[in-house]
Write a protein that holds these residues in place. Structure first.
Motif, PDB file in Angstrom:
ATOM      1  N   SER A 126       0.864  -1.187   0.000  1.00 56.40           N
ATOM      2  CA  SER A 126       0.000   0.000   0.000  1.00 56.40           C
ATOM      3  C   SER A 126       0.899   1.234   0.000  1.00 56.40           C
ATOM      4  O   SER A 126       2.119   1.117   0.198  1.00 56.40           O
ATOM      5  N   GLY A 127       0.294   2.388  -0.183  1.00 54.86           N
ATOM      6  CA  GLY A 127       1.058   3.624  -0.094  1.00 54.86           C
ATOM      7  C   GLY A 127       1.635   3.808   1.297  1.00 54.86           C
ATOM      8  O   GLY A 127       2.802   4.189   1.465  1.00 54.86           O
ATOM      9  N   MET A 128       0.819   3.506   2.328  1.00 54.64           N
ATOM     10  CA  MET A 128       1.322   3.662   3.702  1.00 54.64           C
ATOM     11  C   MET A 128       2.435   2.661   4.006  1.00 54.64           C
ATOM     12  O   MET A 128       3.338   2.946   4.798  1.00 54.64           O
ATOM     13  N   ILE A 178       5.458   4.365   2.647  1.00 55.07           N
ATOM     14  CA  ILE A 178       5.855   5.517   3.471  1.00 55.07           C
ATOM     15  C   ILE A 178       6.476   5.049   4.790  1.00 55.07           C
ATOM     16  O   ILE A 178       7.550   5.508   5.195  1.00 55.07           O
ATOM     17  N   TYR A 226      -0.796  13.951   3.889  1.00 51.80           N
ATOM     18  CA  TYR A 226      -1.841  12.946   4.072  1.00 51.80           C
ATOM     19  C   TYR A 226      -1.977  12.585   5.556  1.00 51.80           C
ATOM     20  O   TYR A 226      -0.969  12.424   6.257  1.00 51.80           O
ATOM     21  N   GLU A 230       4.816  16.587  -0.157  1.00 52.49           N
ATOM     22  CA  GLU A 230       4.022  16.019  -1.251  1.00 52.49           C
ATOM     23  C   GLU A 230       4.106  16.981  -2.431  1.00 52.49           C
ATOM     24  O   GLU A 230       4.057  18.204  -2.224  1.00 52.49           O
ATOM     25  N   ASP A 233       6.241  12.459  -1.592  1.00 51.66           N
ATOM     26  CA  ASP A 233       5.057  11.668  -1.933  1.00 51.66           C
ATOM     27  C   ASP A 233       4.419  12.350  -3.135  1.00 51.66           C
ATOM     28  O   ASP A 233       3.902  13.464  -3.031  1.00 51.66           O
ATOM     29  N   THR A 270       1.938  11.113  -5.063  1.00 54.32           N
ATOM     30  CA  THR A 270       0.692  10.416  -5.387  1.00 54.32           C
ATOM     31  C   THR A 270      -0.257  11.283  -6.206  1.00 54.32           C
ATOM     32  O   THR A 270      -0.850  10.829  -7.190  1.00 54.32           O
ATOM     33  N   PHE A 271      -0.439  12.563  -5.787  1.00 59.38           N
ATOM     34  CA  PHE A 271      -1.430  13.421  -6.450  1.00 59.38           C
ATOM     35  C   PHE A 271      -0.985  13.876  -7.838  1.00 59.38           C
ATOM     36  O   PHE A 271      -1.805  14.336  -8.621  1.00 59.38           O
ATOM     37  N   SER A 288       1.243   6.277  -3.410  1.00 61.50           N
ATOM     38  CA  SER A 288       0.169   5.327  -3.209  1.00 61.50           C
ATOM     39  C   SER A 288      -0.234   4.923  -4.625  1.00 61.50           C
ATOM     40  O   SER A 288      -0.872   5.693  -5.351  1.00 61.50           O
ATOM     41  N   THR A 334      -2.346   2.902  -5.389  1.00 64.05           N
ATOM     42  CA  THR A 334      -3.796   2.709  -5.336  1.00 64.05           C
ATOM     43  C   THR A 334      -4.523   3.790  -6.146  1.00 64.05           C
ATOM     44  O   THR A 334      -5.673   3.604  -6.532  1.00 64.05           O
ATOM     45  N   LYS A 335      -3.856   4.917  -6.367  1.00 62.58           N
ATOM     46  CA  LYS A 335      -4.510   6.072  -6.993  1.00 62.58           C
ATOM     47  C   LYS A 335      -4.239   6.077  -8.499  1.00 62.58           C
ATOM     48  O   LYS A 335      -4.736   5.216  -9.190  1.00 62.58           O
ATOM     49  N   THR A 362      -4.681  -2.196  -4.544  1.00 64.65           N
ATOM     50  CA  THR A 362      -4.003  -1.411  -3.512  1.00 64.65           C
ATOM     51  C   THR A 362      -2.502  -1.690  -3.582  1.00 64.65           C
ATOM     52  O   THR A 362      -2.101  -2.855  -3.659  1.00 64.65           O
ATOM     53  N   GLY A 363      -1.715  -0.628  -3.569  1.00 64.47           N
ATOM     54  CA  GLY A 363      -0.262  -0.840  -3.604  1.00 64.47           C
ATOM     55  C   GLY A 363       0.491   0.449  -3.372  1.00 64.47           C
ATOM     56  O   GLY A 363      -0.088   1.537  -3.285  1.00 64.47           O
ATOM     57  N   LEU A 381      -8.933   8.532  -4.821  1.00 67.82           N
ATOM     58  CA  LEU A 381      -8.816   9.430  -5.977  1.00 67.82           C
ATOM     59  C   LEU A 381      -8.011   8.716  -7.060  1.00 67.82           C
ATOM     60  O   LEU A 381      -7.464   7.646  -6.835  1.00 67.82           O
TER      61      LEU A 381
HETATM   62  C1  LIG Z   1      -1.060  11.554  -0.737  1.00 68.68           C
HETATM   63  C2  LIG Z   1      -1.292  10.179  -0.212  1.00 68.68           C
HETATM   64  N1  LIG Z   1      -0.255   9.458   0.219  1.00 68.68           N
HETATM   65  C3  LIG Z   1      -0.413   8.218   0.715  1.00 68.68           C
HETATM   66  C4  LIG Z   1      -1.660   7.643   0.807  1.00 68.68           C
HETATM   67  C5  LIG Z   1      -1.791   6.274   1.396  1.00 68.68           C
HETATM   68  O1  LIG Z   1      -1.982   5.334   0.374  1.00 68.68           O
HETATM   69  P1  LIG Z   1      -2.667   3.917   0.617  1.00 68.68           P
HETATM   70  O2  LIG Z   1      -4.097   4.169   0.938  1.00 68.68           O
HETATM   71  O3  LIG Z   1      -2.435   3.180  -0.670  1.00 68.68           O
HETATM   72  O4  LIG Z   1      -1.946   3.279   1.773  1.00 68.68           O
HETATM   73  C6  LIG Z   1      -2.779   8.343   0.367  1.00 68.68           C
HETATM   74  C7  LIG Z   1      -4.116   7.740   0.456  1.00 68.68           C
HETATM   75  O5  LIG Z   1      -5.121   8.376   0.192  1.00 68.68           O
HETATM   76  C8  LIG Z   1      -2.589   9.661  -0.155  1.00 68.68           C
HETATM   77  O6  LIG Z   1      -3.622  10.410  -0.582  1.00 68.68           O
END
Ligand SMILES: Cc1ncc(COP(=O)(O)O)c(C=O)c1O
Length: 406
Positions: free
Chosen positions: A89-91, A94, A115, A158, A187, A189-190, A209, A211-212, A221-222, A346
């Motif tokens: 997952s993203g977490m 991290i 986040y 981020e 990060d 992700t966005f 993340s 997952t997005k 999820t990853g 998202l």
């Molecule tokens: C910016 C950002 N970083 C990390 C995460 C965590 O990702 P995950 O839900 O895949 O663990 C999210 C989840 O919404 C996120 O928006």
């Protein structure tokens, strides 16, 4: 296999399909948790070198293919090698990066606009283990410079922050971090690598993340990290010890998602720009946060950091719309939408929406939200792949209804 074997042996040692003559166009899903070797030495050599596969928590062809592909995307403009590591997952990505790069007595400088779970991980769990974090406004470079100390292990930000879409000045943050002998971890992700590649702007580690946007279909999820080989090796070692490996099925889906990443994200960014401009003019709207709007404080910076697509700069595809009328107006606006779906997350094909104050930031009072630059009525849109005209019509109708209520 000998015909003299008993029924249990025959059941377990079924004849295999043989090696296919042609190569599969798409990488098969390798669900096997373990790999066979001809000799003990071959097994030991694989463990020593890290090349090849022995055990699925350590390496798996699908997760490795996904991590390599993200490294190729994030490292496209670099003149040095970078490597990827895949996570559950993203977490997971991290937490592994933070655990790999810090220890008791270390210090972290983090953006105050990150986040929620990253915030609580830094402010709660890691603090218990003696890692102290100062949260700062990363748009104030003097504040970042003042916060960095000799024991600072990393600066964390981020690329685009949720939900105000604050743009981080990555080259300047990298300079501050490197001048102080520390690392910049981003990060992204966005943004996704179809908008911005932080390593090209001086970051030491970029993570997502997956997952997005990377997966892009809200069905896997990853997480993933990309860094220089020596840093990636530290992250990998922590990953192997901690165990948050990406499953082969999820890796297959995420890898497939990457093939359409530029197509999806380019369209989502174009639609988001159209959407933001259209809702901005509605009389029920007090504020729109989107870096593509000339009035957004990150607009000029975004133009220097983000990719040019055919339709102009890609500013990301999250738009935060705040109607007049506070918290109640925000929830009424979100509830009044018929096409955009109220849901967490998202970056997928469906446009998802959430009233920020009662969902992702619900632990914060109206005063705390305002202090963080988020209005109590803010509604976050993750723009999907629908026709922008339909999304705009849906939002304008919901805003019209809101005007009649107020
Ligand atoms: C910016 C950002 N970083 C990390 C995460 C965590 O990702 P995950 O839900 O895949 O663990 C999210 C989840 O919404 C996120 O928006």
């Amino acid at each position: 296999m000998s015909e003299n074997h008993g029924e249990h042996t025959r059941a377990v040692r079924l004849p295999g399909p043989g090696t296919p003559v042609g190569d599969p166009v798409r990488i098969p899903v390798y669900r096997s948790t373990t790999y066979a070797f001809g000799t003990s030495k071959e097994y030991a050599d694989t463990l020593d070198s890290g090349d090849g596969y022995s055990y699925a928590r350590i390496d798996n062809p699908n997760s490795e293919a996904f991590a390599h592909a993200v490294a190729a995307l994030e490292g496209a403009g670099l003149d040095h090698e970078v490597r990827g590591q895949a996570f559950a997952s993203g977490m997971a990505a991290i937490s592994t990066v933070l655990l790999a790069l810090t220890g008791t007595g270390s210090h972290v400088v983090a953006s105050e606009s990150i986040y929620g779970n990253t915030y609580t991980l830094l402010d709660g769990l890691l603090r218990r283990f003696g890692v102290r974090t100062d949260f700062v406004d990363v748009t104030d470079l003097d504040a970042v410079r003042a916060a960095v100390r000799p024991e600072t292990a990393l600066v964390f930000t981020e690329t685009l922050s949720n939900p105000a879409m604050v743009v981080s000045d990555l080259p300047s943050l990298a300079a501050v971090a490197h001048d102080a002998g520390t690392l910049l971890v981003v990060d992204s992700t966005f943004a996704s690598p179809a908008v911005c590649r932080p390593l090209e702007h001086g970051a030491d580690v970029v993570l997502h993340s997956a997952t997005k946007y990377l997966g892009g279909h809200s069905d896997a999820t990853g997480g993933v990290t990309v860094a220089r080989p020596e840093l990636s090796a530290r992250i990998r070692s922590a990953r192997v010890d901690l165990g948050p490996c990406l499953s082969p099925d999820e890796a297959f889906m995420l890898h497939r998602g990457l093939e359409t990443l530029p197509l999806r994200v380019a369209r989502q960014c174009d639609s988001a720009a159209e959407f933001a401009a259209a809702v901005l003019g509605h009389p029920a709207v007090a504020r729109v946060d989107y870096p593509g709007l000339p009035g957004h404080r990150g607009h000029r910076l975004a133009r220097t950091l983000f990719d040019e697509g055919e339709a102009g700069t890609r500013y990301g595809a999250v738009v935060t719309v705040t109607p007049h009328g506070g918290r109640e107006a925000g929830t009424a606006f979100a509830d009044g939408l018929r096409l955009a779906t109220i849901a967490a997350s998202l970056g997928g094909a469906h446009t998802l929406v959430g009233h920020v104050g009662s969902t992702s930031h619900r632990q914060m009072s109206d005063d705390a939200l305002s202090a963080a630059g988020i209005e109590p009525g803010a509604v976050r849109f993750s723009i999907g792949l629908e026709d922008p005209a339909d999304l705009i019509a849906d939002a304008l109708r919901a805003l019209d209804e809101l005007s009649h209520r107020v």
